[in-house]
Design a protein around this motif. Structure first.
Motif, PDB file in Angstrom:
ATOM      1  N   ASP A 267       0.837  -1.205   0.000  1.00  0.00           N
ATOM      2  CA  ASP A 267       0.000   0.000   0.000  1.00  0.00           C
ATOM      3  C   ASP A 267       0.871   1.253   0.000  1.00  0.00           C
ATOM      4  OD1 ASP A 267      -2.327  -1.399  -0.077  1.00  0.00           O
ATOM      5  OD2 ASP A 267      -2.521  -1.524   2.117  1.00  0.00           O
ATOM      6  N   VAL A 268       0.624   2.111  -0.981  1.00  0.00           N
ATOM      7  CA  VAL A 268       1.387   3.355  -1.094  1.00  0.00           C
ATOM      8  C   VAL A 268       0.406   4.503  -0.926  1.00  0.00           C
ATOM      9  CG1 VAL A 268       2.868   4.762  -2.597  1.00  0.00           C
ATOM     10  CG2 VAL A 268       2.967   2.265  -2.743  1.00  0.00           C
ATOM     11  N   SER A 269       0.852   5.535  -0.207  1.00  0.00           N
ATOM     12  CA  SER A 269      -0.009   6.696  -0.024  1.00  0.00           C
ATOM     13  C   SER A 269       0.868   7.936  -0.129  1.00  0.00           C
ATOM     14  CB  SER A 269      -0.660   6.606   1.369  1.00  0.00           C
ATOM     15  OG  SER A 269      -1.310   7.823   1.655  1.00  0.00           O
ATOM     16  N   ILE A 270       0.532   8.805  -1.067  1.00  0.00           N
ATOM     17  CA  ILE A 270       1.351  10.001  -1.281  1.00  0.00           C
ATOM     18  C   ILE A 270       0.464  11.235  -1.156  1.00  0.00           C
ATOM     19  CG2 ILE A 270       2.648  11.273  -3.064  1.00  0.00           C
ATOM     20  CD1 ILE A 270       3.846   8.645  -3.915  1.00  0.00           C
ATOM     21  N   ASP A 271       0.934  12.192  -0.387  1.00  0.00           N
ATOM     22  CA  ASP A 271       0.188  13.432  -0.218  1.00  0.00           C
ATOM     23  C   ASP A 271       0.426  14.302  -1.446  1.00  0.00           C
ATOM     24  OD1 ASP A 271      -0.991  15.735   0.536  1.00  0.00           O
ATOM     25  OD2 ASP A 271       0.311  16.108   2.286  1.00  0.00           O
ATOM     26  N   ALA A 272      -0.623  14.544  -2.224  1.00  0.00           N
ATOM     27  CA  ALA A 272      -0.459  15.309  -3.467  1.00  0.00           C
ATOM     28  C   ALA A 272       0.098  16.709  -3.182  1.00  0.00           C
ATOM     29  CB  ALA A 272      -1.783  15.402  -4.212  1.00  0.00           C
ATOM     30  N   ALA A 273      -0.164  17.229  -1.976  1.00  0.00           N
ATOM     31  CA  ALA A 273       0.321  18.573  -1.647  1.00  0.00           C
ATOM     32  C   ALA A 273       1.845  18.607  -1.542  1.00  0.00           C
ATOM     33  CB  ALA A 273      -0.309  19.042  -0.337  1.00  0.00           C
ATOM     34  N   SER A 274       2.472  17.429  -1.448  1.00  0.00           N
ATOM     35  CA  SER A 274       3.935  17.407  -1.348  1.00  0.00           C
ATOM     36  C   SER A 274       4.590  17.282  -2.727  1.00  0.00           C
ATOM     37  CB  SER A 274       4.380  16.233  -0.476  1.00  0.00           C
ATOM     38  OG  SER A 274       4.126  15.010  -1.155  1.00  0.00           O
ATOM     39  N   VAL A 275       3.753  17.329  -3.763  1.00  0.00           N
ATOM     40  CA  VAL A 275       4.268  17.157  -5.126  1.00  0.00           C
ATOM     41  C   VAL A 275       3.935  18.420  -5.927  1.00  0.00           C
ATOM     42  CG1 VAL A 275       4.098  15.725  -7.207  1.00  0.00           C
ATOM     43  CG2 VAL A 275       3.781  14.669  -4.947  1.00  0.00           C
TER      44      VAL A 275
END
Ligand code: GLU
Length: 439
Positions: free
Chosen positions: A161-169
């Motif tokens: 499971d991967v979770s990336i905060d779009a605000a950090s991109v």
């Protein structure tokens, strides 16, 4: 239906890192009876070269990684333009005019303040007349995709499971100021249009995947299954990126690495399965499971390819190497016996050369002082050429009888005198191949 693709940019020769990607995608497609697409990512006209497209195909063919069809991004620019229009209509695409220096300065300021260096979306607040003025001054801007600031999540075939905060991109640039469509947009459109179901690529693409998932959703599509394999390092864990240039598939081919050895190694390296030589592509396909690969960086040592190459060659019948043996100039009646004599004593086919040179030209005898007399006596007892299958046995029995020597002190000096070296093939098999004997 399962569809995968290998999507190299034709800006150089492909190397072991690319092979890992190509092979995993190939094996997934073949195992599922699906389609494997070779996609040439050539939207960059400056850096893409036709010679690399040809070289990539040659390298894949050498390995037997046959694709079902070829797609070229440069043929699909209209499709990318349509997608860009759609993103504009949806209000998810905006033009930005910062120069690289300005962006760099912004990043530095953010880092100084301890903030992540994410694009600040200043262009979003530009009024139309400001944009017109900037365009007149600087030319067309770049087009950025407006990310939704939420978490982007997927279950990765390797990473879990991967979770990336779009605000950090940063909002990704999809079209450059000169109109060139960038990989991120092209790839999204292709994967959707071509019905790609599974994408395996390097862990360096994880952030791209996050943004691509949002772009696909914005365009109204679901996304393929993703799996990101770990990057290769050198044997000591050192970064391999700089050395990958010397690990091009064509260099390995040149060095005599056999396709099955390379494939067997790369199809298992970094997985929980042992690396073993496999006899055929079918065996590799059968045992392949992407979920058995780990997320940790994978050590790659080019030296490991040579023992596998040697084992592969040891198992080959004459018919499989007949062309190589013919090319060496071995006379017809000696070809098969020559291969059977030499095959256990080579690492690559290139080593056959030296064994044939030994048979053809003889070797400078290697004789220790204390063996001089013994060798002179033995050589005098050697029958005339050509030698037969039983010559070695008969001769050494007679020499043993005459000199009283036995075991290693009998055989080793004879081997050294005839071959100039301490190790090598069975003498009984080698002797009948000798064309001259240097005394
Ligand atoms: N052309 C891209 C690369 O070589 C493709 C990445 C992908 O598989 O989406 O990195």
């Amino acid at each position: 239906m399962t569809t995968t693709r290998f999507a190299p940019s034709p800006t150089g020769y492909i190397h072991v890192g690319n092979l890992r990607t190509a092979l995993m995608n190939y094996l997934i497609a073949r195992k599922a009876g699906g389609t494997f697409i070779l996609r040439i990512d050539d939207t960059d006209p400056e850096r893409s070269k036709e010679e690399y497209v040809d070289a990539i195909k040659q390298d894949l063919e050498w390995l037997g990684l046959q694709w079902d069809r070829v797609e070229r991004q440069s043929d699909r620019l209209d499709r990318y333009a349509d997608a860009a229009d759609k993103l504009r209509e949806l209000g998810r695409f905006y033009e930005a005019f910062e120069t690289p220096t300005e962006l760099d300065l912004k990043r530095k300021k953010q880092l100084n303040m301890g903030k992540p260096p994410v694009y600040d979306r200043a262009a979003l607040t530009l009024a139309d007349e400001e944009k017109t003025a900037l365009r007149a001054q600087r030319g067309d801007g770049v087009w950025r995709f407006l990310l939704d600031h939420e978490r982007i999540e997927w279950t990765d075939g390797i990473l879990g499971d991967v979770s990336i905060d779009a605000a950090s991109v940063s909002d990704p640039v999809l079209i450059r100021g000169d109109g060139q469509v960038l990989y991120t947009l092209a790839s999204v459109v292709d994967d959707t249009d071509m019905g790609v179901t599974d994408v395996v690529r390097g862990a360096d693409h994880v952030t791209n995947t996050a943004t691509q998932i949002q772009i696909m959703a914005a365009l109204g599509h679901s996304h393929p299954r993703f799996a990101h394999h770990s990057l290769l390092t050198g044997p000591q864990g050192e970064a391999l990126s700089k050395r990958l240039g010397t690990l091009a598939l064509r260099d390995l081919r040149e060095q005599g690495v056999q396709p099955m050895a390379l494939l067997s190694h790369m199809a298992r390296l970094g997985s929980s399965d042992p690396v073993e030589l496999r006899g055929s592509m079918d065996e590799l396909i059968e045992g392949f499971d992407v979920s058995r690969f780990g997320a940790a960086p994978t050590k790659f040592d080019v030296a490991d390819l040579f023992p596998l190459t040697a084992s592969y060659l040891h198992g080959l019948d004459f018919a499989a190497v007949a062309d190589t043996v013919v090319a060496l100039g071995v006379p017809e009646h000696l070809r098969e016996p020559f291969w059977n004599m030499a095959r256990e004593n080579i690492t690559t086919l290139g080593d056959l050369d030296k064994w044939w040179a030994l048979c053809r030209d003889g070797a400078e005898p290697l004789v220790a002082n204390e063996d001089r007399e013994f060798i002179a006596q033995a050589m005098a007892m050697l029958p005339d050429l050509p030698f037969e299958a039983d010559t070695w046995g008969n001769w050494t029995s007679a020499v043993k009888e005459a000199t009283g020597r036995k075991g290693k002190s009998l055989f080793m000096p004879l081997r050294k005198a005839l071959t100039g070296q301490e190790r090598g093939p069975e003498m009984a098999a080698l002797l009948p191949l000798l064309q001259i004997v240097r005394k």
